[in-house]
Design a protein around this motif. Structure first.
Motif, mmCIF file in Angstrom:
data_model
loop_
_atom_site.group_PDB
_atom_site.id
_atom_site.type_symbol
_atom_site.label_atom_id
_atom_site.label_comp_id
_atom_site.label_asym_id
_atom_site.label_seq_id
_atom_site.Cartn_x
_atom_site.Cartn_y
_atom_site.Cartn_z
ATOM 1 N N VAL A 80 0.892 -1.215 0.052
ATOM 2 C CA VAL A 80 -0.011 0.113 0.027
ATOM 3 C C VAL A 80 0.851 1.430 -0.097
ATOM 4 C CG1 VAL A 80 -1.598 1.503 1.368
ATOM 5 C CG2 VAL A 80 -2.106 -0.986 1.191
ATOM 6 N N LYS A 81 1.912 1.416 0.945
ATOM 7 C CA LYS A 81 2.826 2.377 0.749
ATOM 8 C C LYS A 81 3.486 2.425 -0.710
ATOM 9 C CE LYS A 81 6.258 3.026 3.577
ATOM 10 N NZ LYS A 81 7.317 2.573 4.549
ATOM 11 N N HIS A 82 3.928 1.443 -1.327
ATOM 12 C CA HIS A 82 4.434 1.528 -2.673
ATOM 13 C C HIS A 82 3.509 2.140 -3.508
ATOM 14 C CE1 HIS A 82 6.045 0.408 -6.436
ATOM 15 N NE2 HIS A 82 4.965 -0.302 -6.920
ATOM 16 N N LEU A 83 2.219 1.866 -3.406
ATOM 17 C CA LEU A 83 0.980 2.350 -4.349
ATOM 18 C C LEU A 83 0.829 3.975 -3.990
ATOM 19 C CD1 LEU A 83 -1.509 -0.327 -4.463
ATOM 20 C CD2 LEU A 83 -0.226 0.226 -6.065
ATOM 21 N N MET A 84 0.901 4.099 -2.741
ATOM 22 C CA MET A 84 0.851 5.632 -2.343
ATOM 23 C C MET A 84 1.838 6.513 -3.086
ATOM 24 S SD MET A 84 -1.886 5.956 -0.286
ATOM 25 C CE MET A 84 -1.665 7.544 0.396
ATOM 26 N N LYS A 85 2.993 5.843 -2.923
ATOM 27 C CA LYS A 85 4.274 6.469 -3.719
ATOM 28 C C LYS A 85 4.022 6.530 -5.261
ATOM 29 C CE LYS A 85 9.265 6.828 -3.595
ATOM 30 N NZ LYS A 85 10.567 6.233 -2.976
ATOM 31 N N TYR A 120 1.428 9.017 14.483
ATOM 32 C CA TYR A 120 0.465 7.851 14.051
ATOM 33 C C TYR A 120 1.147 7.007 13.048
ATOM 34 C CZ TYR A 120 -3.388 5.003 12.510
ATOM 35 O OH TYR A 120 -4.348 3.896 11.905
ATOM 36 N N TRP A 121 1.480 7.591 11.749
ATOM 37 C CA TRP A 121 1.783 6.715 10.716
ATOM 38 C C TRP A 121 3.320 6.110 10.986
ATOM 39 C CZ3 TRP A 121 -1.648 5.362 7.546
ATOM 40 C CH2 TRP A 121 -2.685 6.210 7.498
ATOM 41 N N GLU A 122 4.038 6.952 11.793
ATOM 42 C CA GLU A 122 5.271 6.388 12.462
ATOM 43 C C GLU A 122 5.282 5.122 13.130
ATOM 44 O OE1 GLU A 122 6.233 10.898 11.949
ATOM 45 O OE2 GLU A 122 4.204 9.325 12.350
ATOM 46 N N THR A 123 3.839 4.979 14.223
ATOM 47 C CA THR A 123 3.850 4.124 15.361
ATOM 48 C C THR A 123 3.344 3.040 14.336
ATOM 49 O OG1 THR A 123 3.612 5.965 16.848
ATOM 50 C CG2 THR A 123 2.702 3.643 17.083
ATOM 51 N N LEU A 124 2.280 3.134 13.645
ATOM 52 C CA LEU A 124 1.723 2.163 12.659
ATOM 53 C C LEU A 124 3.082 1.348 11.877
ATOM 54 C CD1 LEU A 124 -0.831 0.590 11.602
ATOM 55 C CD2 LEU A 124 -0.749 2.055 9.719
ATOM 56 N N GLU A 125 3.958 1.973 11.586
ATOM 57 C CA GLU A 125 4.982 1.063 10.844
ATOM 58 C C GLU A 125 5.848 0.460 11.667
ATOM 59 O OE1 GLU A 125 8.360 2.239 7.376
ATOM 60 O OE2 GLU A 125 6.521 3.381 7.533
ATOM 61 N N ILE A 126 6.084 1.058 12.703
ATOM 62 C CA ILE A 126 6.957 0.233 13.674
ATOM 63 C C ILE A 126 6.196 -1.026 14.336
ATOM 64 C CG2 ILE A 126 6.488 1.588 15.802
ATOM 65 C CD1 ILE A 126 9.694 0.348 14.776
ATOM 66 N N LEU A 127 4.818 -0.733 14.517
ATOM 67 C CA LEU A 127 3.992 -1.836 14.936
ATOM 68 C C LEU A 127 4.290 -3.016 13.834
ATOM 69 C CD1 LEU A 127 1.001 -0.175 16.607
ATOM 70 C CD2 LEU A 127 2.834 -1.468 17.637
ATOM 71 N N PHE A 128 3.888 -2.725 12.843
ATOM 72 C CA PHE A 128 4.050 -3.736 11.595
ATOM 73 C C PHE A 128 5.301 -4.491 11.568
ATOM 74 C CE2 PHE A 128 0.115 -1.909 9.435
ATOM 75 C CZ PHE A 128 -0.622 -3.074 9.919
ATOM 76 N N GLU A 129 6.377 -3.506 11.486
ATOM 77 C CA GLU A 129 7.837 -3.993 11.530
ATOM 78 C C GLU A 129 8.248 -5.006 12.729
ATOM 79 O OE1 GLU A 129 12.367 -2.112 12.088
ATOM 80 O OE2 GLU A 129 10.812 -1.001 11.204
#
Length: 213
Positions: A80-85, A120-129
């Protein structure tokens, strides 16, 4: 060529044409049905509390019902990040919560608390990582999340004060209710401009997004 072979060829061609026409009509009818549902249930896709990324006037409104403890959500996050970029400025992503797993509500409350700090987005990313560690289905350790928050500049002490806010429980309940009304039964579930992703997969998601660009 004898008459029997000609008959077989003609019959085969007719069957193929019939199949193509039937498929086209089915897809057209399904698309019309999806459009009607999207219009009737428009208010269920986005709520005032929903986290969003991307311009509000983007031609593609991508809504993802997700669970931070869901392995498939973690895998799809990078795509999804790839598509957004790749389609920068053309997609607005909206996140909705469907906490199917045992520690999801805890993780969501932390996410929303970090959101108050603009993280928010930084936290979401680290949670997934780090999900394979804290969200391991055989031996979950959600308390590890506290160790990851400083990595993205989150004030942990403040989050510990905020994450028990009952407003987050109401937020989650609203998202869950909307998900049920929309027929969401698994995560991640995507809607593109109000229409459900017809076939689950990376390529299918991008293809359906491109239809609206």
């Amino acid at each position: 060529m004898n008459k029997q072979k000609i008959t077989v060829i003609i019959t085969s061609v007719v069957v193929i044409i019939g199949f193509v026409i039937a498929t086209f009509l089915y897809n057209s009818n399904q698309d019309a049905k999806d459009s009607l549902i999207a219009k009737e249930k428009e208010s269920l896709f986005v709520r005032a509390h929903s986290p969003q990324m991307g311009p509000a006037d983007a031609p593609v409104q991508l809504v993802e019902f997700m669970d931070p403890e869901c392995e498939s959500c973690r895998v799809f996050y990078s795509f999804v990040k790839h598509l957004m970029k790749k389609y920068e400025g053309k997609i607005q992503l909206t996140i909705r919560y469907v906490p199917f797993h045992g520690n999801s509500k805890f993780a969501i409350a932390i996410l929303e608390s970090a959101r108050k700090q603009g993280k928010y987005w930084e936290t979401l990313e680290i949670l997934f990582e780090k999900q394979p560690l804290w969200g391991n289905h055989h031996k979950p350790s959600p308390e590890l999340i506290w160790n990851y928050l400083p990595m993205v500049g989150v004030d942990v002490d403040q989050v510990k004060k905020d994450y028990k806010d009952p407003a987050y429980t109401k937020l989650i309940e609203q998202d869950f209710a909307d998900a049920r009304e929309l027929g969401v039964k698994a995560t991640p579930t995507f809607f593109i401009n109000g229409k459900p992703l017809r076939n689950f997969g990376y390529e299918q998601l991008e293809a359906q997004i491109k239809e609206h660009l």
